[in-house]
Write a protein that holds these residues in place. Structure first.
Motif, PDB file in Angstrom:
ATOM      1  N   GLU A  76     -16.800  19.952   9.169  1.00 47.61           N
ATOM      2  CA  GLU A  76     -17.273  21.325   8.978  1.00 47.61           C
ATOM      3  C   GLU A  76     -16.791  22.259  10.079  1.00 47.61           C
ATOM      4  O   GLU A  76     -16.422  23.408   9.822  1.00 47.61           O
ATOM      5  CB  GLU A  76     -18.796  21.309   8.931  1.00 47.61           C
ATOM      6  N   HIS A  77     -16.773  21.792  11.317  1.00 49.95           N
ATOM      7  CA  HIS A  77     -16.522  22.687  12.442  1.00 49.95           C
ATOM      8  C   HIS A  77     -15.056  23.052  12.647  1.00 49.95           C
ATOM      9  O   HIS A  77     -14.767  24.104  13.237  1.00 49.95           O
ATOM     10  CB  HIS A  77     -17.086  22.069  13.730  1.00 49.95           C
ATOM     11  N   ASP A  78     -14.127  22.192  12.205  1.00 53.88           N
ATOM     12  CA  ASP A  78     -12.721  22.512  12.468  1.00 53.88           C
ATOM     13  C   ASP A  78     -11.808  22.327  11.267  1.00 53.88           C
ATOM     14  O   ASP A  78     -10.592  22.314  11.412  1.00 53.88           O
ATOM     15  CB  ASP A  78     -12.186  21.725  13.669  1.00 53.88           C
ATOM     16  N   GLU A  79     -12.384  22.235  10.054  1.00 53.51           N
ATOM     17  CA  GLU A  79     -11.519  22.070   8.879  1.00 53.51           C
ATOM     18  C   GLU A  79     -10.584  23.254   8.704  1.00 53.51           C
ATOM     19  O   GLU A  79      -9.478  23.121   8.168  1.00 53.51           O
ATOM     20  CB  GLU A  79     -12.351  21.846   7.616  1.00 53.51           C
ATOM     21  N   TYR A  80     -10.998  24.439   9.190  1.00 51.79           N
ATOM     22  CA  TYR A  80     -10.149  25.623   9.023  1.00 51.79           C
ATOM     23  C   TYR A  80      -8.824  25.480   9.758  1.00 51.79           C
ATOM     24  O   TYR A  80      -7.804  26.024   9.333  1.00 51.79           O
ATOM     25  CB  TYR A  80     -10.882  26.881   9.489  1.00 51.79           C
ATOM     26  N   VAL A  81      -8.814  24.725  10.868  1.00 47.25           N
ATOM     27  CA  VAL A  81      -7.568  24.509  11.604  1.00 47.25           C
ATOM     28  C   VAL A  81      -6.587  23.745  10.716  1.00 47.25           C
ATOM     29  O   VAL A  81      -5.424  24.142  10.554  1.00 47.25           O
ATOM     30  CB  VAL A  81      -7.819  23.740  12.914  1.00 47.25           C
ATOM     31  N   TYR A  82      -7.045  22.654  10.129  1.00 43.53           N
ATOM     32  CA  TYR A  82      -6.189  21.843   9.253  1.00 43.53           C
ATOM     33  C   TYR A  82      -5.758  22.644   8.025  1.00 43.53           C
ATOM     34  O   TYR A  82      -4.563  22.690   7.696  1.00 43.53           O
ATOM     35  CB  TYR A  82      -6.925  20.580   8.818  1.00 43.53           C
ATOM     36  N   HIS A  83      -6.687  23.276   7.345  1.00 38.57           N
ATOM     37  CA  HIS A  83      -6.354  23.899   6.062  1.00 38.57           C
ATOM     38  C   HIS A  83      -5.518  25.163   6.226  1.00 38.57           C
ATOM     39  O   HIS A  83      -4.627  25.421   5.410  1.00 38.57           O
ATOM     40  CB  HIS A  83      -7.635  24.168   5.265  1.00 38.57           C
ATOM     41  N   GLU A  84      -5.764  25.941   7.267  1.00 38.77           N
ATOM     42  CA  GLU A  84      -4.886  27.097   7.503  1.00 38.77           C
ATOM     43  C   GLU A  84      -3.487  26.644   7.908  1.00 38.77           C
ATOM     44  O   GLU A  84      -2.489  27.259   7.517  1.00 38.77           O
ATOM     45  CB  GLU A  84      -5.494  28.009   8.569  1.00 38.77           C
ATOM     46  N   LYS A 102      16.731  21.716   3.550  1.00 35.12           N
ATOM     47  CA  LYS A 102      16.215  21.978   4.892  1.00 35.12           C
ATOM     48  C   LYS A 102      14.751  21.565   4.952  1.00 35.12           C
ATOM     49  O   LYS A 102      13.963  21.894   4.060  1.00 35.12           O
ATOM     50  CB  LYS A 102      16.343  23.473   5.234  1.00 35.12           C
ATOM     51  N   VAL A 103      14.395  20.848   6.036  1.00 30.22           N
ATOM     52  CA  VAL A 103      13.027  20.365   6.211  1.00 30.22           C
ATOM     53  C   VAL A 103      12.567  20.718   7.621  1.00 30.22           C
ATOM     54  O   VAL A 103      13.317  20.548   8.591  1.00 30.22           O
ATOM     55  CB  VAL A 103      12.926  18.839   5.995  1.00 30.22           C
ATOM     56  N   TYR A 104      11.343  21.207   7.735  1.00 31.45           N
ATOM     57  CA  TYR A 104      10.751  21.558   9.015  1.00 31.45           C
ATOM     58  C   TYR A 104       9.513  20.686   9.249  1.00 31.45           C
ATOM     59  O   TYR A 104       8.615  20.651   8.401  1.00 31.45           O
ATOM     60  CB  TYR A 104      10.323  23.018   9.041  1.00 31.45           C
ATOM     61  N   GLY A 105       9.456  20.018  10.378  1.00 30.35           N
ATOM     62  CA  GLY A 105       8.252  19.311  10.769  1.00 30.35           C
ATOM     63  C   GLY A 105       7.463  20.165  11.740  1.00 30.35           C
ATOM     64  O   GLY A 105       8.041  20.861  12.579  1.00 30.35           O
ATOM     65  N   TYR A 106       6.136  20.129  11.619  1.00 29.28           N
ATOM     66  CA  TYR A 106       5.310  20.840  12.586  1.00 29.28           C
ATOM     67  C   TYR A 106       3.983  20.119  12.750  1.00 29.28           C
ATOM     68  O   TYR A 106       3.602  19.274  11.930  1.00 29.28           O
ATOM     69  CB  TYR A 106       5.122  22.308  12.208  1.00 29.28           C
ATOM     70  N   THR A 107       3.296  20.439  13.841  1.00 28.21           N
ATOM     71  CA  THR A 107       2.043  19.752  14.156  1.00 28.21           C
ATOM     72  C   THR A 107       1.007  20.735  14.671  1.00 28.21           C
ATOM     73  O   THR A 107       1.326  21.837  15.117  1.00 28.21           O
ATOM     74  CB  THR A 107       2.247  18.654  15.223  1.00 28.21           C
ATOM     75  N   MET A 108      -0.253  20.304  14.610  1.00 34.05           N
ATOM     76  CA  MET A 108      -1.342  21.063  15.207  1.00 34.05           C
ATOM     77  C   MET A 108      -2.449  20.090  15.582  1.00 34.05           C
ATOM     78  O   MET A 108      -2.683  19.111  14.870  1.00 34.05           O
ATOM     79  CB  MET A 108      -1.868  22.115  14.225  1.00 34.05           C
ATOM     80  N   CYS A 109      -3.116  20.357  16.689  1.00 32.46           N
ATOM     81  CA  CYS A 109      -4.227  19.519  17.119  1.00 32.46           C
ATOM     82  C   CYS A 109      -5.472  19.860  16.307  1.00 32.46           C
ATOM     83  O   CYS A 109      -5.910  21.016  16.293  1.00 32.46           O
ATOM     84  CB  CYS A 109      -4.502  19.719  18.615  1.00 32.46           C
ATOM     85  N   VAL A 110      -6.013  18.868  15.630  1.00 34.70           N
ATOM     86  CA  VAL A 110      -7.275  19.013  14.909  1.00 34.70           C
ATOM     87  C   VAL A 110      -8.301  18.186  15.687  1.00 34.70           C
ATOM     88  O   VAL A 110      -8.219  16.959  15.686  1.00 34.70           O
ATOM     89  CB  VAL A 110      -7.154  18.531  13.452  1.00 34.70           C
ATOM     90  N   PRO A 111      -9.253  18.802  16.364  1.00 33.34           N
ATOM     91  CA  PRO A 111     -10.125  18.060  17.269  1.00 33.34           C
ATOM     92  C   PRO A 111     -10.832  16.863  16.642  1.00 33.34           C
ATOM     93  O   PRO A 111     -10.891  15.783  17.245  1.00 33.34           O
ATOM     94  CB  PRO A 111     -11.135  19.129  17.725  1.00 33.34           C
ATOM     95  N   SER A 112     -11.358  17.016  15.423  1.00 31.94           N
ATOM     96  CA  SER A 112     -12.080  15.898  14.814  1.00 31.94           C
ATOM     97  C   SER A 112     -11.162  14.751  14.421  1.00 31.94           C
ATOM     98  O   SER A 112     -11.622  13.627  14.219  1.00 31.94           O
ATOM     99  CB  SER A 112     -12.867  16.370  13.587  1.00 31.94           C
ATOM    100  N   PHE A 113      -9.857  15.006  14.303  1.00 31.82           N
ATOM    101  CA  PHE A 113      -8.891  13.940  14.040  1.00 31.82           C
ATOM    102  C   PHE A 113      -8.457  13.247  15.325  1.00 31.82           C
ATOM    103  O   PHE A 113      -7.745  12.253  15.270  1.00 31.82           O
ATOM    104  CB  PHE A 113      -7.642  14.504  13.360  1.00 31.82           C
ATOM    105  N   THR A 114      -8.854  13.810  16.469  1.00 38.23           N
ATOM    106  CA  THR A 114      -8.494  13.280  17.791  1.00 38.23           C
ATOM    107  C   THR A 114      -6.996  13.063  17.932  1.00 38.23           C
ATOM    108  O   THR A 114      -6.566  12.104  18.563  1.00 38.23           O
ATOM    109  CB  THR A 114      -9.248  11.966  18.108  1.00 38.23           C
TER     110      THR A 114
END
Length: 331
Positions: free
Chosen positions: A70-78, A233-245
């Protein structure tokens, strides 16, 4: 759930205030103190639980794996949705494979240019459970007249659509687990079919598992290399999702190499579409696509290709079995 089912699932009934343990790998587990069990049950395809935890609020858990919080799903979904939709000049028709919580659908429908979003998820029980117990995920998206929800196989659902009929395809799936239902949707065969369904200038985006410098070799880099066999063409990218550690990985593939993925125009596009994001903007975009040296090296050296004859699994589903333990630690 019966006691026999719980034993086979690797869990024990627990009292309020105890802990949920997610076994990530041999020797490594993640634990959450549980305040309340909101839902537990079994669909035709998986065990499903929603628990309210101290650090992350409500968690959606399937087969012992935490899917989102609930607290950080917006990071992943955005992160999953908006780099692709902002890069497309006018995404009118979007396909979502998976996404049972409804949050991916929610984010897609924030774009006023989207005229229809077809979402195909295999597990209707999860969709209905989330609508009832975690409505913050979908936030009314299923009631939007532009949403077309299909309960069924995502591969078959996409195959049934006309060629060149989607501007963006978003694959919001579970990881390719041995024994899991999704591994075929990470293969050259699937990506080739998906490419045919994309209109001119179309974009495909897929979640791609853990992508820290320690874990990216499991599926992130093979998915990237597999997509390169199909798309120009393929682009890889990442983001820290806290609950996924962990840093979480995504791979974005374009049909037109001239598509601008710099993110420089993201803020202007969001303003034009009257969108105010909690997380995603031009600066976040640049951070997401600025891969650290170990990941760039890994991608450049990757040779594995995922196909039906030679699938690649992140791990066995048994490795990730969650357990409940009564009285584990202090409240």
């Amino acid at each position: 759930m019966s006691s026999d089912e719980r034993e086979s699932y690797g869990a024990e009934t627990f009292a309020e205030g105890n802990w949920y343990h997610e076994l990530l790998e041999d020797g490594l587990a993640l634990s959450y103190r549980v305040e309340e069990v909101l839902y537990e049950g079994a669909s035709k395809f998986q065990e499903v639980e929603v628990v309210r935890t101290v650090p992350f609020g409500s968690l959606l858990i399937t087969d012992g794996l935490m899917q989102s919080s609930e607290h950080d799903e917006y990071v992943y979904h955005e992160s999953l949705v908006h780099p692709a939709l902002a890069a497309h000049a006018c995404p009118k028709r979007v396909f979502i494979g998976g996404g049972g919580e409804g949050a991916t659908l929610r984010e897609v429908l924030r774009h006023p240019c989207v005229e229809e979003c077809v979402m195909v998820d295999i597990d209707g029980d999860v969709v209905n459970m989330c609508r009832q117990h975690t409505p913050f995920y979908s936030a009314g998206a299923y009631d939007d007249k532009r949403a077309k929800l299909v309960i069924g196989d995502a591969k078959a659902g996409l195959e049934s659509e006309a060629d060149e009929s989607f501007d963006v395809i978003i694959m919001d799936l579970s990881d390719p687990l041995d024994g899991g239902p999704c591994y075929q949707l990470y293969t050259t065969e699937f990506y080739g079919m998906a490419k045919r369904k994309l209109a001119k200038g179309g974009i495909l985006i897929t979640q791609s598992g853990c992508a820290s410098v320690r874990d990216a070799h499991h599926v992130f880099s093979p998915i990237h290399h597999t997509l390169k066999q199909v798309f120009p063409k393929v682009y890889g990218y990442t983001m820290c999702v806290p609950s996924f550690t962990s840093e979480w990985g995504f791979n974005l593939a374009v049909t037109d190499e001239s598509t601008d993925l710099s993110g420089e125009n993201a803020d202007a596009t969001l303003k034009e579409r009257n969108l105010d994001m909690r997380f995603y903007d031009s600066i976040s975009h640049r951070r997401m696509f600025a891969l650290p040296k170990p990941l760039r090296t890994l991608i450049d050296a990757e040779k594995r290709v995922m196909n039906i004859e030679n699938p690649l699994f992140m791990c066995s589903t048994e490795t990730h079995a969650g357990i409940f333990e009564e009285g584990a630690g202090d409240a």
